[in-house]
Structure formats: structure tokens, C-alpha cells
Design a protein around this motif. Sequence first.
Motif, PDB file in Angstrom:
ATOM      1  N   LYS A  75       1.686   7.279  -6.442  1.00  0.00           N
ATOM      2  CA  LYS A  75       0.363   7.739  -6.889  1.00  0.00           C
ATOM      3  C   LYS A  75       0.451   8.865  -7.907  1.00  0.00           C
ATOM      4  CE  LYS A  75      -0.516  11.046  -3.222  1.00  0.00           C
ATOM      5  NZ  LYS A  75      -1.289  11.422  -2.076  1.00  0.00           N
ATOM      6  N   LYS A 118       0.841  -1.201   0.000  1.00  0.00           N
ATOM      7  CA  LYS A 118       0.000   0.000   0.000  1.00  0.00           C
ATOM      8  C   LYS A 118       0.876   1.251   0.000  1.00  0.00           C
ATOM      9  CE  LYS A 118      -3.890   2.028   2.460  1.00  0.00           C
ATOM     10  NZ  LYS A 118      -4.823   1.834   3.567  1.00  0.00           N
ATOM     11  N   GLU A 119       1.907   1.243   0.804  1.00  0.00           N
ATOM     12  CA  GLU A 119       2.814   2.383   0.874  1.00  0.00           C
ATOM     13  C   GLU A 119       3.516   2.616  -0.465  1.00  0.00           C
ATOM     14  OE1 GLU A 119       6.776   3.497   3.385  1.00  0.00           O
ATOM     15  OE2 GLU A 119       5.133   2.558   4.483  1.00  0.00           O
ATOM     16  N   SER A 165      -8.464  -3.886   1.448  1.00  0.00           N
ATOM     17  CA  SER A 165      -8.260  -2.486   1.794  1.00  0.00           C
ATOM     18  C   SER A 165      -8.353  -1.602   0.549  1.00  0.00           C
ATOM     19  CB  SER A 165      -6.891  -2.326   2.455  1.00  0.00           C
ATOM     20  OG  SER A 165      -6.602  -0.981   2.674  1.00  0.00           O
ATOM     21  N   LEU A 220       1.023   4.240  -2.794  1.00  0.00           N
ATOM     22  CA  LEU A 220       0.793   5.625  -2.411  1.00  0.00           C
ATOM     23  C   LEU A 220       2.002   6.491  -2.776  1.00  0.00           C
ATOM     24  CD1 LEU A 220      -1.047   5.124   0.991  1.00  0.00           C
ATOM     25  CD2 LEU A 220      -2.034   5.570  -1.263  1.00  0.00           C
ATOM     26  N   SER A 224      -7.981   2.455  -0.647  1.00  0.00           N
ATOM     27  CA  SER A 224      -7.608   3.834  -0.335  1.00  0.00           C
ATOM     28  C   SER A 224      -7.939   4.685  -1.550  1.00  0.00           C
ATOM     29  CB  SER A 224      -6.111   3.938  -0.042  1.00  0.00           C
ATOM     30  OG  SER A 224      -5.766   3.178   1.072  1.00  0.00           O
ATOM     31  N   VAL A 280      -6.580   2.827  -4.735  1.00  0.00           N
ATOM     32  CA  VAL A 280      -5.629   1.735  -4.593  1.00  0.00           C
ATOM     33  C   VAL A 280      -6.314   0.640  -3.793  1.00  0.00           C
ATOM     34  CG1 VAL A 280      -3.399   1.036  -3.644  1.00  0.00           C
ATOM     35  CG2 VAL A 280      -3.648   3.295  -4.678  1.00  0.00           C
ATOM     36  N   CYS A 281      -6.384  -0.546  -4.390  1.00  0.00           N
ATOM     37  CA  CYS A 281      -7.091  -1.667  -3.777  1.00  0.00           C
ATOM     38  C   CYS A 281      -6.122  -2.817  -3.570  1.00  0.00           C
ATOM     39  CB  CYS A 281      -8.240  -2.114  -4.670  1.00  0.00           C
ATOM     40  SG  CYS A 281      -9.277  -0.752  -5.216  1.00  0.00           S
ATOM     41  N   LEU A 282      -5.873  -3.155  -2.329  1.00  0.00           N
ATOM     42  CA  LEU A 282      -4.998  -4.268  -1.979  1.00  0.00           C
ATOM     43  C   LEU A 282      -5.712  -5.131  -0.957  1.00  0.00           C
ATOM     44  CD1 LEU A 282      -1.732  -2.203  -1.600  1.00  0.00           C
ATOM     45  CD2 LEU A 282      -2.281  -3.767  -3.473  1.00  0.00           C
TER      46      LEU A 282
END
Length: 108
Positions: free
Chosen positions: A29, A22-23, A48, A26, A50, A43-45
Amino acid sequence: MQIQGIQNRLREGFFRNPDLMKEIFLKNKNSLINLTRAKGLAVCLDQSISVMGKTPNQVQVKGLINNFLEYHKEEIFFTDSLSSIYPTGEEFKDTGCGILSISQGKRI
């Protein structure tokens, strides 16, 4: 191809730090937003989601994943006319009219 370069950078980050996916997204991005000329990014992981900028809400994004992307398992999938292939996309065409899906080898 620019998409391949972004995909390669993301994969390198995944392999170096799989717990920080995720980081990594981001952090990249702005590259993704600039590439697609988008006004927002989701962002889909795993489970989760975001969202950044102008995007469909999380329920709409989750519906898109569950009802559409699960059936499009290409490594790279792109459209700038989402509602023409996903009729539900008409409901949020003002906040999400295109999609870029990049798989890391397994569905994310």
C-alpha cells in the motif's frame, strides 16, 4: 514505468499466493500511495473492500466499481480528474479525485 513495476510485483505475489491477494495489496500500500501521491487507498478484491487513509466511503467505492470500472476493462486505468469522466465522483471529490485501477488479467 513505475506503474508497470508495481503491477509486476503484485502479479508475482498473486501467482505465488493467490489466496493472499488482499494481504499482498496491503503490504504494498505504501508503494501505491507514494506512486499516486494519494492520501488514501481503497483495495477491492472480489466483493471485499478495504480502505486506508482519506478515501470515499465503502458505498461510494462500490458504486464506482459497479457503475464505472466495470466498463473500463483496461489492464491499467488512471485518471487524476475522476469527476470529469465520472460525474458521481463530484460527490466525493474531497476524498477521492483520482483513481488507479490495475487488473490482474481478470476483473478484480
